[in-house]
Motif scaffolding. Structure first.
Motif, short mmCIF file in Angstrom:
data_model
loop_
_atom_site.label_atom_id
_atom_site.label_comp_id
_atom_site.label_asym_id
_atom_site.label_seq_id
_atom_site.Cartn_x
_atom_site.Cartn_y
_atom_site.Cartn_z
N ARG A 172 0.83 -1.21 0.00
CA ARG A 172 0.00 0.00 0.00
C ARG A 172 0.87 1.27 0.00
N ASP A 173 1.86 1.31 0.90
CA ASP A 173 2.67 2.53 1.02
C ASP A 173 3.62 2.71 -0.16
N GLU A 174 4.28 1.60 -0.56
CA GLU A 174 5.29 1.72 -1.62
C GLU A 174 4.67 1.88 -3.00
N ASP A 175 3.54 1.21 -3.25
CA ASP A 175 3.00 1.14 -4.61
C ASP A 175 1.92 2.18 -4.90
N ILE A 176 1.38 2.81 -3.86
CA ILE A 176 0.24 3.71 -4.09
C ILE A 176 0.65 4.91 -4.97
N ALA A 177 1.88 5.41 -4.76
CA ALA A 177 2.34 6.55 -5.55
C ALA A 177 2.48 6.15 -7.02
N ARG A 178 3.04 4.95 -7.24
CA ARG A 178 3.22 4.49 -8.63
C ARG A 178 1.86 4.23 -9.28
N LEU A 179 0.90 3.69 -8.51
CA LEU A 179 -0.43 3.45 -9.06
C LEU A 179 -1.08 4.77 -9.45
N ALA A 180 -0.86 5.81 -8.65
CA ALA A 180 -1.42 7.12 -8.95
C ALA A 180 -0.82 7.65 -10.25
#
Ligand SMILES: Cc1cc2nc3c(=O)[nH]c(=O)nc-3n(C[C@H](O)[C@H](O)[C@H](O)COP(=O)(O)O)c2cc1C
Length: 192
Positions: A172-180
């Motif tokens: 959640r923390d590491e991938d959320i920025a990339r998903l955005a």
């Protein structure tokens, strides 16, 4: 799609070709548990998904040659455990790795169960107690419809996924920025 991308386009698609296509589908890793007491087993699946929210129900596709199948039919209940990224070893045990069978697969993790239900994994992202509502036997598998009787939740954490034959963590923390980042250009594309 260009002709070069079409592997086969007729009624005779091979099982291997279909399996290759399914390797592209990212699956959430879930462990299904069945039975009670010492008479327990379970299996790792990626075929679990929600059927309806009202009433709360889900489906899972289970191979009828799996050791879990007779226990599922006998007891009429099963547990659904949505694994976190740090539960890869649980996924491997319940896929039968190392020849582990039945109750042996439960060793090394903590389990609880309601008196009428199958074991639920402590620390799973979500653990769901189900009653079998209906089974549709088709080809090698049974499509099991589960009516949800209880839900046990864990604060959101990294999830365990399966893709191209390997386990992946979705954090959640590491991938959320990339998903955005991915979602912004595609949102723009829809506006054009
Ligand atoms: C990532 C992964 C996903 C799987 N998904 C399914 C599934 O959706 N349905 C199924 O019947 N088997 C699935 N399997 C295979 C079962 O986990 C495996 O056949 C079973 O645990 C072993 O059968 P046994 O209990 O008879 O030893 C999957 C295996 C892995 C590693």
């Amino acid at each position: 799609m260009s002709p070069a991308e079409i592997i086969q386009f007729d009624r005779e698609v091979s099982s291997a070709g279909f399996r290759d296509a399914m390797r592209h589908l990212v699956g959430a890793v879930t462990v299904i548990t069945v039975g009670r007491g010492d008479d327990v087993s379970g299996m790792t699946v990626t075929s679990m998904s929600s059927l309806s929210v009202d009433p709360p129900s889900l489906i899972v596709s289970v191979n009828r040659s799996a050791s879990s199948w007779p226990l599922l039919k006998t007891y009429g209940v099963f547990g659904v455990n949505i694994l976190s990224a740090d539960q890869r070893d649980v996924a491997e045990r319940f896929s039968g790795k190392g020849g582990l069978k039945g109750a042996e697969r439960f060793a090394g993790a903590e389990w609880t169960a309601r008196p009428s239900g199958a074991p639920l994994l402590v620390g799973a992202l979500a653990a769901i107690d189900c009653e079998v509502e209906e089974v549709i036997e088709r080809h090698s598998h049974g499509i099991v419809i589960g009516r949800v009787r209880a839900v046990q939740l864990q604060p959101a954490d990294a999830a365990l996924a399966y893709w191209h034959g390997d386990y992946l963590a979705i954090d959640r923390d590491e991938d959320i920025a990339r998903l955005a980042e991915v979602s912004v250009p595609s949102a723009r594309a829809r506006k054009v």
